[in-house]
Design a protein around this motif. Structure first.
Motif, PDB file in Angstrom:
ATOM      1  N   GLU A  16       0.826  -1.206   0.000  1.00 25.21           N
ATOM      2  CA  GLU A  16       0.000   0.000   0.000  1.00 25.21           C
ATOM      3  C   GLU A  16       0.861   1.257   0.000  1.00 25.21           C
ATOM      4  OE1 GLU A  16      -2.916  -0.035   3.095  1.00 25.21           O
ATOM      5  OE2 GLU A  16      -3.250   2.123   2.931  1.00 25.21           O
ATOM      6  N   CYS A  17       1.858   1.288   0.887  1.00 28.64           N
ATOM      7  CA  CYS A  17       2.734   2.465   0.934  1.00 28.64           C
ATOM      8  C   CYS A  17       3.554   2.592  -0.338  1.00 28.64           C
ATOM      9  CB  CYS A  17       3.650   2.376   2.158  1.00 28.64           C
ATOM     10  SG  CYS A  17       2.778   2.554   3.726  1.00 28.64           S
ATOM     11  N   ALA A  18       3.970   1.461  -0.884  1.00 31.98           N
ATOM     12  CA  ALA A  18       4.750   1.498  -2.129  1.00 31.98           C
ATOM     13  C   ALA A  18       3.918   2.093  -3.253  1.00 31.98           C
ATOM     14  CB  ALA A  18       5.216   0.091  -2.490  1.00 31.98           C
ATOM     15  N   ARG A  19       2.654   1.687  -3.324  1.00 30.58           N
ATOM     16  CA  ARG A  19       1.758   2.208  -4.348  1.00 30.58           C
ATOM     17  C   ARG A  19       1.690   3.727  -4.294  1.00 30.58           C
ATOM     18  NH1 ARG A  19      -3.819  -0.744  -3.819  1.00 30.58           N
ATOM     19  NH2 ARG A  19      -2.871  -0.676  -1.753  1.00 30.58           N
ATOM     20  N   SER A  31      12.583   5.351  -2.922  1.00 30.27           N
ATOM     21  CA  SER A  31      13.602   4.406  -2.478  1.00 30.27           C
ATOM     22  C   SER A  31      12.970   3.343  -1.589  1.00 30.27           C
ATOM     23  CB  SER A  31      14.717   5.121  -1.718  1.00 30.27           C
ATOM     24  OG  SER A  31      14.286   5.466  -0.420  1.00 30.27           O
ATOM     25  N   VAL A  32      13.599   2.197  -1.590  1.00 28.20           N
ATOM     26  CA  VAL A  32      13.121   1.112  -0.738  1.00 28.20           C
ATOM     27  C   VAL A  32      13.107   1.556   0.719  1.00 28.20           C
ATOM     28  CG1 VAL A  32      13.641  -1.213   0.061  1.00 28.20           C
ATOM     29  CG2 VAL A  32      13.876  -0.646  -2.354  1.00 28.20           C
ATOM     30  N   ARG A  33      14.093   2.357   1.085  1.00 26.72           N
ATOM     31  CA  ARG A  33      14.141   2.852   2.469  1.00 26.72           C
ATOM     32  C   ARG A  33      12.923   3.718   2.787  1.00 26.72           C
ATOM     33  NH1 ARG A  33      19.390   2.012   0.935  1.00 26.72           N
ATOM     34  NH2 ARG A  33      20.903   1.456   2.555  1.00 26.72           N
ATOM     35  N   ASP A  34      12.487   4.505   1.808  1.00 25.36           N
ATOM     36  CA  ASP A  34      11.288   5.325   2.006  1.00 25.36           C
ATOM     37  C   ASP A  34      10.087   4.455   2.365  1.00 25.36           C
ATOM     38  OD1 ASP A  34      12.519   7.747   1.482  1.00 25.36           O
ATOM     39  OD2 ASP A  34      12.100   7.666  -0.666  1.00 25.36           O
ATOM     40  N   VAL A  35       9.840   3.476   1.518  1.00 27.89           N
ATOM     41  CA  VAL A  35       8.664   2.635   1.700  1.00 27.89           C
ATOM     42  C   VAL A  35       8.728   1.902   3.038  1.00 27.89           C
ATOM     43  CG1 VAL A  35       7.340   0.714   0.762  1.00 27.89           C
ATOM     44  CG2 VAL A  35       8.416   2.371  -0.781  1.00 27.89           C
ATOM     45  N   ALA A  36       9.897   1.324   3.321  1.00 31.53           N
ATOM     46  CA  ALA A  36      10.049   0.603   4.583  1.00 31.53           C
ATOM     47  C   ALA A  36       9.849   1.551   5.768  1.00 31.53           C
ATOM     48  CB  ALA A  36      11.426  -0.050   4.646  1.00 31.53           C
ATOM     49  N   GLY A  37      10.354   2.779   5.620  1.00 30.36           N
ATOM     50  CA  GLY A  37      10.182   3.763   6.679  1.00 30.36           C
ATOM     51  C   GLY A  37       8.727   4.100   6.931  1.00 30.36           C
ATOM     52  N   ASP A  38       7.940   4.205   5.859  1.00 36.02           N
ATOM     53  CA  ASP A  38       6.516   4.490   6.025  1.00 36.02           C
ATOM     54  C   ASP A  38       5.838   3.420   6.868  1.00 36.02           C
ATOM     55  OD1 ASP A  38       6.797   6.736   4.505  1.00 36.02           O
ATOM     56  OD2 ASP A  38       6.073   5.837   2.648  1.00 36.02           O
ATOM     57  N   GLY A  40       7.380   1.445   8.901  1.00 34.16           N
ATOM     58  CA  GLY A  40       8.048   1.296  10.181  1.00 34.16           C
ATOM     59  C   GLY A  40       8.733  -0.047  10.310  1.00 34.16           C
ATOM     60  N   VAL A  41       9.421  -0.421   9.265  1.00 35.13           N
ATOM     61  CA  VAL A  41      10.003  -1.748   9.176  1.00 35.13           C
ATOM     62  C   VAL A  41      11.384  -1.626   8.550  1.00 35.13           C
ATOM     63  CG1 VAL A  41       9.655  -2.986   6.985  1.00 35.13           C
ATOM     64  CG2 VAL A  41       8.647  -3.869   9.104  1.00 35.13           C
ATOM     65  N   ASP A  42      12.214  -2.624   8.720  1.00 39.59           N
ATOM     66  CA  ASP A  42      13.558  -2.556   8.174  1.00 39.59           C
ATOM     67  C   ASP A  42      13.536  -2.740   6.661  1.00 39.59           C
ATOM     68  OD1 ASP A  42      16.583  -2.744   9.343  1.00 39.59           O
ATOM     69  OD2 ASP A  42      16.366  -3.833   7.438  1.00 39.59           O
ATOM     70  N   PRO A  43      14.350  -1.912   5.946  1.00 34.41           N
ATOM     71  CA  PRO A  43      14.380  -2.006   4.480  1.00 34.41           C
ATOM     72  C   PRO A  43      14.696  -3.410   3.969  1.00 34.41           C
ATOM     73  CG  PRO A  43      15.557  -0.063   5.213  1.00 34.41           C
ATOM     74  CD  PRO A  43      15.197  -0.826   6.454  1.00 34.41           C
ATOM     75  N   ALA A  44      15.490  -4.146   4.703  1.00 34.44           N
ATOM     76  CA  ALA A  44      15.873  -5.483   4.240  1.00 34.44           C
ATOM     77  C   ALA A  44      14.661  -6.388   4.071  1.00 34.44           C
ATOM     78  CB  ALA A  44      16.869  -6.111   5.206  1.00 34.44           C
ATOM     79  N   LEU A  45      13.615  -6.067   4.818  1.00 33.89           N
ATOM     80  CA  LEU A  45      12.425  -6.904   4.739  1.00 33.89           C
ATOM     81  C   LEU A  45      11.785  -6.844   3.354  1.00 33.89           C
ATOM     82  CD1 LEU A  45      11.134  -8.698   6.863  1.00 33.89           C
ATOM     83  CD2 LEU A  45       9.401  -6.956   7.201  1.00 33.89           C
ATOM     84  N   VAL A  46      11.916  -5.683   2.734  1.00 35.58           N
ATOM     85  CA  VAL A  46      11.350  -5.523   1.387  1.00 35.58           C
ATOM     86  C   VAL A  46      11.964  -6.532   0.429  1.00 35.58           C
ATOM     87  CG1 VAL A  46      11.195  -3.947  -0.577  1.00 35.58           C
ATOM     88  CG2 VAL A  46      10.782  -3.106   1.738  1.00 35.58           C
ATOM     89  N   PHE A  47      13.272  -6.706   0.549  1.00 31.07           N
ATOM     90  CA  PHE A  47      13.949  -7.633  -0.357  1.00 31.07           C
ATOM     91  C   PHE A  47      13.614  -9.077  -0.004  1.00 31.07           C
ATOM     92  CE2 PHE A  47      16.410  -3.747  -0.386  1.00 31.07           C
ATOM     93  CZ  PHE A  47      16.530  -3.502  -1.743  1.00 31.07           C
TER      94      PHE A  47
END
Lengths: 194, 194
Positions: A16-19, A31-38, A40-47
């Motif tokens: 949802e936040c990525a969209r 950036s992946v960090r942006d989305v993960a930050g929204d 409230g999770v670690d960027p590595a989780l996205v990958f």
DNA sequence: CTCCTAAGTCATCGATCGGTGACTTAGACC
DNA sequence: GGTCTAAGTCACCGATCGATGACTTAGGAG
């Protein structure tokens, strides 16, 4: 703690936040960090969940883009319905723009272009082509009308042309009818109230 | 050595390559190193001449975008002329797209949006508005027609819709006349041969 | 309570980016 | 040829990005 450990819920929140980010800032501007930050999770989780930024983009935009009007009513009302949906619907979830208009920002990546074409063709032009039935160059007329709707959306949101930006659905209605009739060769009644 | 030391010539070559890159790959997809590499010059020179990447972008797109048809002929031929110019002209210098369509890729930066609006309004809508003369909502009709032309260009080059991508100017001519007449309320003869 | 699996984190890498300042060299002029 | 100016280069900085792999911790099952 705000959220329990729920893989599917976290995945959904990331999408949802990525969209929103991709629609508002484009692919490169997000950036992946942006989305993960929204979320409230670690960027590595996205990958871990989506493999790559590109995978996140694909899945985020795929789940989003099918708000296609169902051809349930009479075909004559389709232009007005599509115009409403493409231009006047509340797309605040996507930073005020229709997702398709927003995706134009991220064009250049070939897969985005392919997805755009597929969604426009299958989601809008297929429905619109019912109106062109009986004309010799049915597909061309359909795409020309689709081009008009898309152009209106772009001038309104992406360019911000003065008159069209402030026009209401009522203002556009008579011209919608005139152009539809000109392109499809038959009267296209436009309902008075959306 | 390929080139002598000529400040103005080097500047011009940088602007030309930057225009192509920005049009094809967008603002974010273009690096200063790319442009400098095309010209065969050190990236630092770009900052010496244009101050920043943003300055390079502004000057590159500013010098490029004014190929506006002069309202020299009869006003009735304007739609055909603009369609030809916007869609069928040879824009190979800009990676096959009209600069305005290409600039949509770089939207999101607010100054790009402003420049887009200005160029569309002053370069195209002002000319087109002659056709709407005498109608009650002249500006709206003008922008609606401009939206159509822009949408056609986008569907052809940026999205790649099947039928419209392969359509020739001859194919579009009758529909151009029909839509122009529908929007402007008067016959708009379309010349037979561009 | 213990343990074990999966959800989530941490530290870090390598590449690339925009940008800066000191440096080198080409070439016109005397 | 010597010299001086401007065109062009080089080395480098700090930040950010996508991506990886080892690690930690939450929480249900026994």
């Amino acid at each position: 703690m705000a959220h329990k450990r729920d893989r599917e819920a976290t995945r959904a929140r990331l999408l949802e936040c990525a969209r929103l980010r991709f629609a508002r800032d484009g692919y490169d501007g997000t950036s992946v960090r942006d989305v993960a930050g929204d979320v409230g999770v670690d960027p590595a989780l996205v990958f871990r969940y989506f493999g790559s930024k590109s995978g996140l983009f694909t899945q985020a935009m795929a789940g989003s883009s099918a708000p296609v009007v169902l051809p349930d009513g009479p075909v004559e009302e389709l232009p007005a319905k599509l115009l409403h949906q493409l231009v006047f619907e509340d797309w605040s979830e996507y930073a005020g723009e229709h997702p398709l208009v927003a995706m134009l920002r991220s064009a250049g990546h070939e897969d985005t272009k392919d997805r755009l074409r597929q969604q426009i063709c299958e989601g809008y032009l297929d429905v619109l082509s019912q109106l062109a039935e009986g004309n010799e160059d049915k597909n061309l007329r359909t795409e020309l009308f689709g081009a008009w709707l898309l152009g209106i959306g772009i001038l309104r949101t992406a360019v911000g042309t003065p008159t069209l930006s402030k026009a209401t659905e009522e203002d556009l209605r008579p011209h919608l009818a005139a152009v539809a009739e000109a392109l499809f060769g038959r009267p296209v009644p436009v309902p008075k109230n959306g």
